[in-house]
Write a protein that holds these residues in place. Sequence first.
Motif, short mmCIF file in Angstrom:
data_model
loop_
_atom_site.label_atom_id
_atom_site.label_comp_id
_atom_site.label_asym_id
_atom_site.label_seq_id
_atom_site.Cartn_x
_atom_site.Cartn_y
_atom_site.Cartn_z
N ASN A 172 0.80 -1.24 0.00
CA ASN A 172 0.00 0.00 0.00
C ASN A 172 0.83 1.28 0.00
OD1 ASN A 172 -2.66 -1.11 -0.08
ND2 ASN A 172 -2.42 -1.68 2.07
N PHE A 173 2.12 1.17 -0.14
CA PHE A 173 2.97 2.36 -0.27
C PHE A 173 2.91 2.83 -1.72
CE2 PHE A 173 4.32 1.38 3.82
CZ PHE A 173 5.39 2.13 4.27
N TYR A 174 3.43 4.01 -1.96
CA TYR A 174 3.51 4.57 -3.30
C TYR A 174 4.93 4.39 -3.83
CZ TYR A 174 -1.06 6.58 -2.51
OH TYR A 174 -2.40 6.74 -2.27
N GLY A 175 5.03 3.71 -4.95
CA GLY A 175 6.32 3.53 -5.62
C GLY A 175 6.48 4.62 -6.66
N ILE A 176 7.48 5.44 -6.49
CA ILE A 176 7.71 6.58 -7.38
C ILE A 176 8.17 6.10 -8.75
CG2 ILE A 176 9.10 8.68 -7.68
CD1 ILE A 176 9.22 8.64 -4.49
N THR A 177 8.78 4.94 -8.78
CA THR A 177 9.32 4.39 -10.01
C THR A 177 8.63 3.08 -10.37
OG1 THR A 177 11.02 3.17 -8.80
CG2 THR A 177 11.60 5.38 -9.58
N THR A 178 8.69 2.75 -11.63
CA THR A 178 8.34 1.42 -12.10
C THR A 178 9.65 0.64 -12.07
OG1 THR A 178 6.59 2.27 -13.50
CG2 THR A 178 7.50 0.14 -14.11
N GLY A 179 9.58 -0.66 -11.87
CA GLY A 179 10.81 -1.45 -11.90
C GLY A 179 10.75 -2.61 -10.96
N GLY A 180 11.91 -3.23 -10.77
CA GLY A 180 11.97 -4.39 -9.89
C GLY A 180 13.33 -5.05 -9.94
N VAL A 181 13.39 -6.23 -9.33
CA VAL A 181 14.66 -6.95 -9.22
C VAL A 181 15.13 -7.42 -10.59
CG1 VAL A 181 14.22 -7.69 -6.85
CG2 VAL A 181 13.58 -9.18 -8.74
N VAL A 182 16.45 -7.42 -10.74
CA VAL A 182 17.07 -7.96 -11.95
C VAL A 182 17.20 -9.46 -11.74
CG1 VAL A 182 19.09 -7.90 -13.45
CG2 VAL A 182 18.28 -5.79 -12.36
N GLU A 183 16.66 -10.21 -12.68
CA GLU A 183 16.66 -11.67 -12.57
C GLU A 183 17.89 -12.27 -13.23
OE1 GLU A 183 12.97 -13.20 -14.11
OE2 GLU A 183 11.77 -12.01 -12.71
N LYS A 184 18.16 -13.52 -12.86
CA LYS A 184 19.29 -14.27 -13.44
C LYS A 184 19.20 -14.23 -14.96
CE LYS A 184 21.36 -18.86 -13.51
NZ LYS A 184 21.27 -20.24 -12.97
N GLY A 185 20.32 -13.93 -15.61
CA GLY A 185 20.38 -13.90 -17.06
C GLY A 185 19.93 -12.58 -17.67
N GLU A 186 19.53 -11.62 -16.84
CA GLU A 186 19.08 -10.32 -17.35
C GLU A 186 20.14 -9.24 -17.11
OE1 GLU A 186 14.34 -9.52 -17.08
OE2 GLU A 186 15.40 -9.44 -15.17
N SER A 187 20.12 -8.26 -17.97
CA SER A 187 20.88 -7.04 -17.74
C SER A 187 19.92 -6.04 -17.08
CB SER A 187 21.39 -6.47 -19.07
OG SER A 187 20.29 -6.12 -19.89
N TYR A 188 20.46 -4.94 -16.60
CA TYR A 188 19.59 -3.90 -16.04
C TYR A 188 18.57 -3.45 -17.10
CZ TYR A 188 22.20 -2.64 -11.70
OH TYR A 188 22.76 -2.60 -10.45
N ILE A 189 19.03 -3.19 -18.32
CA ILE A 189 18.12 -2.66 -19.35
C ILE A 189 17.05 -3.68 -19.72
CG2 ILE A 189 19.58 -3.28 -21.35
CD1 ILE A 189 17.67 0.01 -21.11
N ASP A 190 17.41 -4.97 -19.80
CA ASP A 190 16.41 -6.00 -20.10
C ASP A 190 15.37 -6.06 -18.98
OD1 ASP A 190 17.74 -6.71 -22.45
OD2 ASP A 190 18.83 -8.37 -21.50
N SER A 191 15.82 -5.99 -17.75
CA SER A 191 14.91 -6.00 -16.61
C SER A 191 13.99 -4.79 -16.63
CB SER A 191 15.72 -6.01 -15.30
OG SER A 191 14.87 -5.90 -14.18
N ALA A 192 14.54 -3.63 -16.96
CA ALA A 192 13.73 -2.41 -16.98
C ALA A 192 12.63 -2.50 -18.04
CB ALA A 192 14.61 -1.20 -17.24
N HIS A 193 12.96 -2.97 -19.23
CA HIS A 193 11.93 -3.12 -20.27
C HIS A 193 10.88 -4.15 -19.84
CE1 HIS A 193 13.29 -0.51 -23.48
NE2 HIS A 193 14.53 -0.94 -23.32
#
Length: 178
Positions: A61-82
């Motif tokens: 129930n908090f407000y997340g200022i950003t969209t996003g989340g954890v970077v998973e195995k085999g992902e880069s930051y940019i892949d995770s962000a998309h």
Amino acid sequence: MPVNDEVIILVDQHNNIIGDVPRRKMDFSTDFHRVTYILVFNKAGNLLVQKRAADKAFCPNFYGITTGGVVEKGESYIDSAHRELQEELGFDAPLESQGIFLTQGEGFNIWGKIFVCHYDQEEHGELTLQQKEVASIHEMSIDDILTNPNNLPFTPDSLDALQHFTSQLTQAKSDDPL
């Protein structure tokens, strides 16, 4: 291991990958991991802020200022962000890196990477919220978020990401981890 159990990249205190762990076995209070933070601006220059679902493990129930989340195995930051942008809001857009930062608090040790993107309903269509993650979307100015006149509970890590962005404490560098 359940099919839907995310496997999260573990990093050391210098953001070097040291392994991975299923989410259900992760100790968020001690393990360092990577997270993407996407500041989603609309045509008016305001941020699209997510009210988190009531059953989220971290800051329900908090407000997340950003969209996003954890970077998973085999992902880069940019892949995770998309992936996160598509999962949580139902659209994708070009992302501009704003650099990496370390944020730590009660229950989290994160090497985050900040991205910026722009949402235009005419171009991207209606938002499609991921119900298990996002209860609702709220348009807010950066000033309203930082001054917080309504005393909204913002997730501490996304607030830290915004403060790094607005204070220009981060910037994209050629040697940033992908």
